[in-house]
Design a protein around this motif. Sequence first.
Motif, mmCIF file in Angstrom:
data_model
loop_
_atom_site.group_PDB
_atom_site.id
_atom_site.type_symbol
_atom_site.label_atom_id
_atom_site.label_comp_id
_atom_site.label_asym_id
_atom_site.label_seq_id
_atom_site.Cartn_x
_atom_site.Cartn_y
_atom_site.Cartn_z
ATOM 1 N N ASP A 121 0.736 -1.300 0.005
ATOM 2 C CA ASP A 121 0.035 0.060 -0.192
ATOM 3 C C ASP A 121 0.947 1.101 -0.117
ATOM 4 O O ASP A 121 0.314 2.419 0.159
ATOM 5 N N ALA A 122 2.044 1.118 -0.288
ATOM 6 C CA ALA A 122 3.095 2.242 -0.338
ATOM 7 C C ALA A 122 3.574 2.865 0.739
ATOM 8 O O ALA A 122 4.219 3.902 1.069
ATOM 9 N N HIS A 123 3.238 2.140 2.206
ATOM 10 C CA HIS A 123 3.718 2.628 3.325
ATOM 11 C C HIS A 123 5.161 2.105 3.414
ATOM 12 O O HIS A 123 5.758 1.189 2.878
ATOM 13 N N ALA A 124 5.769 3.008 4.336
ATOM 14 C CA ALA A 124 7.152 2.789 4.823
ATOM 15 C C ALA A 124 7.160 1.917 6.099
ATOM 16 O O ALA A 124 6.412 2.259 7.164
ATOM 17 N N VAL A 125 7.578 0.677 6.127
ATOM 18 C CA VAL A 125 7.477 -0.393 7.320
ATOM 19 C C VAL A 125 8.693 -0.670 7.942
ATOM 20 O O VAL A 125 9.665 -1.257 7.060
ATOM 21 N N ASP A 126 8.894 -0.380 9.220
ATOM 22 C CA ASP A 126 10.014 -1.086 9.951
ATOM 23 C C ASP A 126 9.515 -2.113 10.644
ATOM 24 O O ASP A 126 8.267 -2.186 11.220
ATOM 25 N N VAL A 127 10.123 -3.109 11.015
ATOM 26 C CA VAL A 127 9.970 -4.427 11.508
ATOM 27 C C VAL A 127 10.932 -4.699 12.975
ATOM 28 O O VAL A 127 12.168 -4.594 12.570
ATOM 29 N N VAL A 128 10.406 -4.984 14.172
ATOM 30 C CA VAL A 128 11.243 -5.391 14.929
ATOM 31 C C VAL A 128 10.507 -6.592 15.787
ATOM 32 O O VAL A 128 9.176 -6.787 15.495
#
Length: 224
Positions: A29-36
């Motif tokens: 959806d064009a979001h910038a996503v960080d994952v932890v």
Amino acid sequence: MRHHGAMRILVVEDEQLLADAVAKWLRGDAHAVDVVHDGAAALELLGLHDYDVIVLDRDLPVVHGDEVCRAIVDSDSTVRVLMLTAAAQIEDRVAGLTLGADDYLTKPFAFPELAARVVTLGRRTRATAPPILRRAGIRLDPHRREVYRDGRYVPLSRKEFAVLAELLRADGAAVSAEQLLEKAWDEHADPFTNAVRIAILKLRRKLGEPPVVLTDPGVGYRIA
């Protein structure tokens, strides 16, 4: 198509496969996503970046999701919390919302529902932002992901769209390359990359003449 206004999202989930699947869907959806994958890492990133929404698993290692949620509430952060949990009892949902979560979703869940809930929370975060962004003959609809210049449709990639949206939100002020990386890319973006410059060059070409994306040397980029 599932595109909405691009946001920066933090996904905190200790099940790596699930976390990666959620991130992949949201990036679509064009979001910038960080994952932890634990609460301590989540608190560290929350202290470094301005997120619109955090997708927060409740049962986290190191620091429990409840403690992460409490820390967000105590900090008066504007980030919205979507809490995930396998506990489906009413008392569990009430407990999560009482902690300060903005929404609550039980596992297993459908990705389209999660994405829709994230978008809804993001709208609350940006409640003061105009639904349609306009400047210099440009009209950008963040929810339909459409851009027009002087009535002409302008097809943009996801990153180009996110960059243009940030420039329009600045309302004529210059936005640095670092700020654009912060909003339109995720934490893994190399700060020395040419990604922003390339996106700006493509934007200029697609938006056409006369030039509307200007460079302020040593400062950043702005919409004329």
